[in-house]
Design a protein around this motif. Structure first.
Motif, PDB file in Angstrom:
ATOM      1  N   TYR A  88       0.794  -1.262  -0.161  1.00  0.00           N
ATOM      2  CA  TYR A  88      -0.133   0.002  -0.058  1.00  0.00           C
ATOM      3  C   TYR A  88       0.926   1.185  -0.054  1.00  0.00           C
ATOM      4  O   TYR A  88       1.891   1.364   0.774  1.00  0.00           O
ATOM      5  CB  TYR A  88      -1.000  -0.067   1.217  1.00  0.00           C
ATOM      6  N   ALA A  89       0.489   1.895  -0.807  1.00  0.00           N
ATOM      7  CA  ALA A  89       0.897   3.609  -0.762  1.00  0.00           C
ATOM      8  C   ALA A  89       0.252   4.327   0.409  1.00  0.00           C
ATOM      9  O   ALA A  89      -0.967   3.809   0.901  1.00  0.00           O
ATOM     10  CB  ALA A  89       0.675   4.468  -1.938  1.00  0.00           C
ATOM     11  N   VAL A  90       0.774   5.124   1.214  1.00  0.00           N
ATOM     12  CA  VAL A  90       0.173   5.657   2.461  1.00  0.00           C
ATOM     13  C   VAL A  90       0.110   7.283   2.017  1.00  0.00           C
ATOM     14  O   VAL A  90       1.051   7.963   1.445  1.00  0.00           O
ATOM     15  CB  VAL A  90       1.155   5.386   3.575  1.00  0.00           C
ATOM     16  N   GLY A  91      -0.997   7.962   2.374  1.00  0.00           N
ATOM     17  CA  GLY A  91      -1.014   9.352   2.521  1.00  0.00           C
ATOM     18  C   GLY A  91      -1.274   9.850   3.769  1.00  0.00           C
ATOM     19  O   GLY A  91      -2.129   9.224   4.516  1.00  0.00           O
ATOM     20  N   TRP A  92      -1.027  11.230   3.973  1.00  0.00           N
ATOM     21  CA  TRP A  92      -1.530  11.981   5.285  1.00  0.00           C
ATOM     22  C   TRP A  92      -2.307  12.957   4.665  1.00  0.00           C
ATOM     23  O   TRP A  92      -2.070  13.630   3.654  1.00  0.00           O
ATOM     24  CB  TRP A  92      -0.455  12.496   6.064  1.00  0.00           C
TER      25      TRP A  92
ATOM     26  N   LYS B 264      -2.806   0.632  -7.928  1.00  0.00           N
ATOM     27  CA  LYS B 264      -3.601   1.627  -8.564  1.00  0.00           C
ATOM     28  C   LYS B 264      -2.729   2.585  -9.328  1.00  0.00           C
ATOM     29  O   LYS B 264      -1.865   3.096  -9.026  1.00  0.00           O
ATOM     30  CB  LYS B 264      -4.396   2.382  -7.312  1.00  0.00           C
ATOM     31  N   ALA B 265      -3.095   2.760 -10.555  1.00  0.00           N
ATOM     32  CA  ALA B 265      -2.303   3.599 -11.538  1.00  0.00           C
ATOM     33  C   ALA B 265      -2.692   5.171 -11.394  1.00  0.00           C
ATOM     34  O   ALA B 265      -3.476   5.602 -12.255  1.00  0.00           O
ATOM     35  CB  ALA B 265      -2.284   3.214 -12.726  1.00  0.00           C
TER      36      ALA B 265
ATOM     37  N   GLY C  35     -10.003  10.658  -2.689  1.00  0.00           N
ATOM     38  CA  GLY C  35     -11.135   9.745  -3.173  1.00  0.00           C
ATOM     39  C   GLY C  35     -10.201   8.284  -3.959  1.00  0.00           C
ATOM     40  O   GLY C  35     -10.868   7.534  -3.959  1.00  0.00           O
ATOM     41  N   ASP C  36      -8.684   8.606  -3.849  1.00  0.00           N
ATOM     42  CA  ASP C  36      -8.191   7.051  -4.377  1.00  0.00           C
ATOM     43  C   ASP C  36      -7.492   6.171  -3.325  1.00  0.00           C
ATOM     44  O   ASP C  36      -6.930   5.329  -3.505  1.00  0.00           O
ATOM     45  CB  ASP C  36      -7.056   7.690  -5.156  1.00  0.00           C
ATOM     46  N   TYR C  37      -8.090   6.780  -2.002  1.00  0.00           N
ATOM     47  CA  TYR C  37      -7.592   5.924  -0.788  1.00  0.00           C
ATOM     48  C   TYR C  37      -8.710   5.028  -0.492  1.00  0.00           C
ATOM     49  O   TYR C  37      -9.893   5.514  -0.376  1.00  0.00           O
ATOM     50  CB  TYR C  37      -6.908   6.781   0.159  1.00  0.00           C
TER      51      TYR C  37
END
Length: 125
Positions: A31-35, A102-103, A110-112
């Motif tokens: 998984y990529a992670v975002g804050w 996910k590309a 909204g992509d998370y």
């Protein structure tokens, strides 16, 4: 994947905090992670993101040079190091995760697919 944030609190302007995002349930390195952060009455705002292996990072212009995102896949944890905090950084901070497959970019909430419950950061002037 379940995400739990911690590390928020009250700090004076110019101070520092380190937020943690502990993941469980699935292979964290997938998984990529975002804050992201949010204040009452406003939309959730992108802060920073990191790719699944940590090679790529992205930051909002408002935090570049002050915040650093990192991750430790062996410990299933992502971090947001926040320095030189300003009163306008006051918000509820969320970590989020999305599949590495996910590309898509990193800055759209909204992509998370998975979100934590948030941790409050308050910066006093």
């Amino acid at each position: 994947v379940q995400l739990v944030e911690s590390g928020g609190g009250l700090v004076q302007a110019g101070g520092s905090l380190r937020l943690s995002c502990a993941a469980s349930g699935r292979t964290f390195s997938n998984y990529a992670v975002g804050w992201f952060r949010q204040t009452p009455g406003k939309e959730r705002e992108f802060v920073a993101a990191i790719s699944w292996g940590g090679a790529y990072t992205d930051y909002a212009d408002s935090v570049k040079g002050r915040f650093t995102i990192s991750r430790d896949n062996a410990k299933n944890t992502a971090f947001l190091h926040m320095n030189t905090l300003k009163p306008e950084d006051t918000a509820l901070y969320y970590c989020a995760a999305r599949s590495r497959l996910k590309a898509v970019g990193y800055s759209d909430a909204g992509d998370y697919d998975y979100w934590g419950q948030g941790t409050q950061v308050t910066v006093s002037s």
